[in-house]
Scaffold this motif. Structure first.
Motif, PDB file in Angstrom:
ATOM      1  N   LEU A 199       0.818  -1.213   0.000  1.00  8.94           N
ATOM      2  CA  LEU A 199       0.000   0.000   0.000  1.00  8.94           C
ATOM      3  C   LEU A 199       0.850   1.260   0.000  1.00  8.94           C
ATOM      4  CD1 LEU A 199      -2.980  -0.869   2.379  1.00  8.94           C
ATOM      5  CD2 LEU A 199      -2.993  -0.628  -0.103  1.00  8.94           C
ATOM      6  N   LEU A 200       2.049   1.184   0.575  1.00  7.04           N
ATOM      7  CA  LEU A 200       2.938   2.343   0.512  1.00  7.04           C
ATOM      8  C   LEU A 200       3.366   2.619  -0.922  1.00  7.04           C
ATOM      9  CD1 LEU A 200       5.224   1.814   3.646  1.00  7.04           C
ATOM     10  CD2 LEU A 200       3.468   3.557   3.326  1.00  7.04           C
ATOM     11  N   LYS A 201       3.575   1.552  -1.690  1.00  4.04           N
ATOM     12  CA  LYS A 201       3.970   1.705  -3.088  1.00  4.04           C
ATOM     13  C   LYS A 201       2.776   2.043  -3.965  1.00  4.04           C
ATOM     14  CE  LYS A 201       6.160   1.632  -6.927  1.00  4.04           C
ATOM     15  NZ  LYS A 201       6.983   2.800  -7.304  1.00  4.04           N
ATOM     16  N   TRP A 202       1.654   1.367  -3.749  1.00  6.36           N
ATOM     17  CA  TRP A 202       0.452   1.578  -4.566  1.00  6.36           C
ATOM     18  C   TRP A 202      -0.733   1.913  -3.659  1.00  6.36           C
ATOM     19  CZ3 TRP A 202       3.040  -3.276  -6.160  1.00  6.36           C
ATOM     20  CH2 TRP A 202       3.862  -3.078  -7.277  1.00  6.36           C
ATOM     21  N   PRO A 203      -0.786   3.137  -3.137  1.00  2.00           N
ATOM     22  CA  PRO A 203      -1.841   3.509  -2.177  1.00  2.00           C
ATOM     23  C   PRO A 203      -3.243   3.524  -2.781  1.00  2.00           C
ATOM     24  CG  PRO A 203      -0.577   5.443  -2.844  1.00  2.00           C
ATOM     25  CD  PRO A 203       0.138   4.256  -3.407  1.00  2.00           C
ATOM     26  N   ASP A 204      -3.346   3.607  -4.109  1.00  2.00           N
ATOM     27  CA  ASP A 204      -4.659   3.628  -4.754  1.00  2.00           C
ATOM     28  C   ASP A 204      -5.136   2.235  -5.157  1.00  2.00           C
ATOM     29  OD1 ASP A 204      -4.845   6.369  -4.510  1.00  2.00           O
ATOM     30  OD2 ASP A 204      -3.940   6.762  -6.463  1.00  2.00           O
ATOM     31  N   SER A 205      -4.522   1.190  -4.601  1.00  2.00           N
ATOM     32  CA  SER A 205      -4.924  -0.178  -4.943  1.00  2.00           C
ATOM     33  C   SER A 205      -6.390  -0.405  -4.606  1.00  2.00           C
ATOM     34  CB  SER A 205      -4.064  -1.194  -4.188  1.00  2.00           C
ATOM     35  OG  SER A 205      -2.711  -1.112  -4.580  1.00  2.00           O
ATOM     36  N   SER A 206      -7.076  -1.105  -5.475  1.00  2.00           N
ATOM     37  CA  SER A 206      -8.493  -1.408  -5.250  1.00  2.00           C
ATOM     38  C   SER A 206      -8.833  -2.720  -5.941  1.00  2.00           C
ATOM     39  CB  SER A 206      -9.384  -0.286  -5.792  1.00  2.00           C
ATOM     40  OG  SER A 206      -9.227  -0.157  -7.202  1.00  2.00           O
ATOM     41  N   GLN A 207      -9.918  -3.324  -5.514  1.00  2.00           N
ATOM     42  CA  GLN A 207     -10.397  -4.553  -6.145  1.00  2.00           C
ATOM     43  C   GLN A 207     -11.818  -4.327  -6.645  1.00  2.00           C
ATOM     44  OE1 GLN A 207     -10.786  -7.846  -3.340  1.00  2.00           O
ATOM     45  NE2 GLN A 207     -10.703  -6.447  -1.607  1.00  2.00           N
ATOM     46  N   GLN A 208     -12.032  -4.653  -7.905  1.00  2.00           N
ATOM     47  CA  GLN A 208     -13.339  -4.477  -8.526  1.00  2.00           C
ATOM     48  C   GLN A 208     -13.974  -5.847  -8.731  1.00  2.00           C
ATOM     49  OE1 GLN A 208     -13.316  -2.495 -12.307  1.00  2.00           O
ATOM     50  NE2 GLN A 208     -15.529  -2.588 -12.573  1.00  2.00           N
ATOM     51  N   VAL A 209     -15.127  -6.064  -8.090  1.00  2.00           N
ATOM     52  CA  VAL A 209     -15.860  -7.326  -8.216  1.00  2.00           C
ATOM     53  C   VAL A 209     -16.795  -7.209  -9.419  1.00  2.00           C
ATOM     54  CG1 VAL A 209     -17.366  -8.979  -7.075  1.00  2.00           C
ATOM     55  CG2 VAL A 209     -15.736  -7.655  -5.721  1.00  2.00           C
ATOM     56  N   LEU A 210     -16.530  -8.002 -10.435  1.00  2.00           N
ATOM     57  CA  LEU A 210     -17.324  -7.963 -11.656  1.00  2.00           C
ATOM     58  C   LEU A 210     -18.525  -8.906 -11.554  1.00  2.00           C
ATOM     59  CD1 LEU A 210     -14.372  -8.119 -14.218  1.00  2.00           C
ATOM     60  CD2 LEU A 210     -15.435  -6.090 -13.226  1.00  2.00           C
ATOM     61  N   HIS A 211     -19.430  -8.779 -12.494  1.00  2.00           N
ATOM     62  CA  HIS A 211     -20.591  -9.674 -12.537  1.00  2.00           C
ATOM     63  C   HIS A 211     -20.137 -11.059 -12.989  1.00  2.00           C
ATOM     64  CE1 HIS A 211     -23.373  -6.446 -11.759  1.00  2.00           C
ATOM     65  NE2 HIS A 211     -22.880  -5.748 -12.760  1.00  2.00           N
ATOM     66  N   ARG A 212     -20.686 -12.082 -12.378  1.00  2.00           N
ATOM     67  CA  ARG A 212     -20.339 -13.447 -12.766  1.00  2.00           C
ATOM     68  C   ARG A 212     -21.116 -13.826 -14.024  1.00  2.00           C
ATOM     69  NH1 ARG A 212     -23.542 -17.774 -11.349  1.00  2.00           N
ATOM     70  NH2 ARG A 212     -25.552 -17.253 -10.419  1.00  2.00           N
ATOM     71  N   ASP A 213     -20.568 -14.832 -14.731  1.00  2.00           N
ATOM     72  CA  ASP A 213     -21.271 -15.320 -15.914  1.00  2.00           C
ATOM     73  C   ASP A 213     -21.495 -16.830 -15.824  1.00  2.00           C
ATOM     74  OD1 ASP A 213     -18.571 -15.932 -16.283  1.00  2.00           O
ATOM     75  OD2 ASP A 213     -18.297 -14.283 -17.696  1.00  2.00           O
ATOM     76  N   TYR A 214     -20.453 -17.622 -16.210  1.00  2.00           N
ATOM     77  CA  TYR A 214     -20.633 -19.070 -16.228  1.00  2.00           C
ATOM     78  C   TYR A 214     -20.191 -19.746 -14.939  1.00  2.00           C
ATOM     79  CZ  TYR A 214     -20.946 -17.864 -21.152  1.00  2.00           C
ATOM     80  OH  TYR A 214     -21.300 -17.282 -22.338  1.00  2.00           O
ATOM     81  N   SER A 215     -19.537 -19.034 -14.078  1.00  2.55           N
ATOM     82  CA  SER A 215     -19.036 -19.593 -12.827  1.00  2.55           C
ATOM     83  C   SER A 215     -19.943 -19.177 -11.678  1.00  2.55           C
ATOM     84  CB  SER A 215     -17.604 -19.117 -12.576  1.00  2.55           C
ATOM     85  OG  SER A 215     -17.156 -19.509 -11.301  1.00  2.55           O
TER      86      SER A 215
END
Length: 406
Positions: A199-215
């Protein structure tokens, strides 16, 4: 069916231009070069995998060697760790792909194995891309009747995250990452956990949960891009005002050029120079106290007023607060937008509409009798503030932050 899923993964890879892919529960014992190229989208791909046990488990990692140069791989029954160099920034990364068993005993054994793995490699930036089959709170599960088991599991999972000194990065999109085919149960089982150095290197890190399809699981995109929101507002720290040279320095810098550069001395100091060095040493202590005050103000810790500064603690608090206060993006017409200009324009548009009123025909109150204040009360309302009132108002403000509009 598997070819359809692989095509969906390839489509996401090409759309988001990913540098690394981690797949869990592959249910496959081995992967060939042709399969990995088909999933990745081109021939420039490296990969490694952990085989499934019959049709249970299985892990696959794919990456581009021109971006991530892997020099070591560590495998367990339920994890695959890649150790290598992120070439662009010349940083050592530990990427851990995890698929945890469903039973609590198996989870605890895996947690301990990962704890020892991280303890034996303290340097570098860590990232866990995991399906732990665990939730952190009951809010992350809906439709299940096994609430007591979930609570016991959550407590151990949260303790492990705390002990590992990692944290879950900010998430947007769907709350739940897994659901049964009939939709009766939904849970947040998949997540990205990173170390403080990450986080010190990449403080804007984020995770985007996408819509599922076949799984039955939702794909998650980990983003580390730094977003440029333009110039930051200037803030005055109260520790500056305690420095006697503050006003003089501001005046000199404002009126002329600030002199840059440092000198060095490699000889025996005279008596006057020794006195000067002692004076500088005293100034250094004053600056250290000012730095402690700065950290205290930034971290918003009110209960710590005296004593030694726990710099690491302060920095973690500052980074945690900054990370969770960062706006990663907003939904505009049901579309996730991260471009700063579009977000700023939408914010202006929103508040402009809130403070703009259409022409309306309002009813009049002619003939309605209201209670009125006396002449004495009216004079008191417009009377000048007394010195006592001003002193009480100023003295009631906190010394480490500016007063608000109230």
């Amino acid at each position: 069916m598997k070819w359809i899923k692989w095509a969906a993964i390839r489509k996401l890879n090409l759309k988001y231009k990913v540098d690394l892919v981690c797949l869990q529960e592959t249910k496959k014992e081995n992967f060939t070069k042709l399969i990995c190229q088909n999933i990745w989208g081109d021939s420039n791909v490296s990969w490694d995998s952990v085989p499934s046990v019959h049709t249970v488990g299985g892990l696959l990692c794919m990456w581009n060697n021109s971006d991530f140069e892997v020099d070591r791989r560590v495998k367990g029954r339920n994890f695959l760790m890649l150790v290598g160099t992120w070439i662009k920034d010349n940083l050592k990364l530990f990427i851990v792909n995890v698929y945890a068993p469903c039973d609590l005993v198996g989870k605890r054994d895996l947690w301990e194995e990962l704890r020892q793995l991280k303890a034996s490699n303290p340097e570098g930036l860590w990232c866990f891309l995991v399906d732990f089959n665990s939730i952190r709170s009951q809010d992350e599960r809906t439709g299940s009747s096994q609430r007591s088991v979930g609570t016991y599991d959550s407590s151990g999972f949260n303790d492990w995250i705390l002990d590992m000194e990692i944290q879950e990065i900010k998430s947007f999109g769907s709350i739940f990452t897994w659901c049964r085919p009939n939709g009766s149960v939904r849970s947040r089982l998949d997540r990205c956990l990173v170390s403080e150095k990450w986080l010190l290197k990449w403080p804007d890190s984020s995770q985007q949960v996408l819509h599922r399809d076949y799984s039955d699981h939702c794909p998650i995109i980990l983003k580390t891009d730094l977003v440029d929101w333009g110039p930051k507002p200037f803030r005055v720290m109260d520790c500056w005002l305690k420095n006697k040279e503050y006003q003089r320095l501001v005046k000199e810098v404002w009126c002329g050029d600030q002199q840059l550069g440092w000198g060095s001395i490699d000889r025996t100091l005279s008596e006057d120079e020794v006195k000067s060095m002692k004076s500088i040493q005293q100034e250094l202590w004053q600056v250290s106290f000012a730095y402690e005050s700065l950290l205290r103000q930034k971290s918003r810790i009110k209960w710590l007023k005296e004593g030694d500064s726990n710099t690491a603690f302060f920095h973690k608090t500052i980074n945690f607060r900054r990370h969770y206060n960062t706006i990663q993006g907003i939904f505009i017409d049901d579309v996730w937008v991260q471009q700063p200009k579009l977000i700023k324009d939408e914010a202006v548009k929103f508040f402009a509409s809130r403070f703009t009123e259409e022409k309306l025909t309002r009813p009049t109150l002619d003939g309605v009798q209201f209670k009125m204040i006396t002449h004495t009360q009216s004079e008191e309302m417009i009377a000048p503030f007394t010195d006592h009132e001003l002193k009480e108002a100023v003295w009631s403000c906190g010394g480490d932050k500016c007063p608000g509009p109230d």
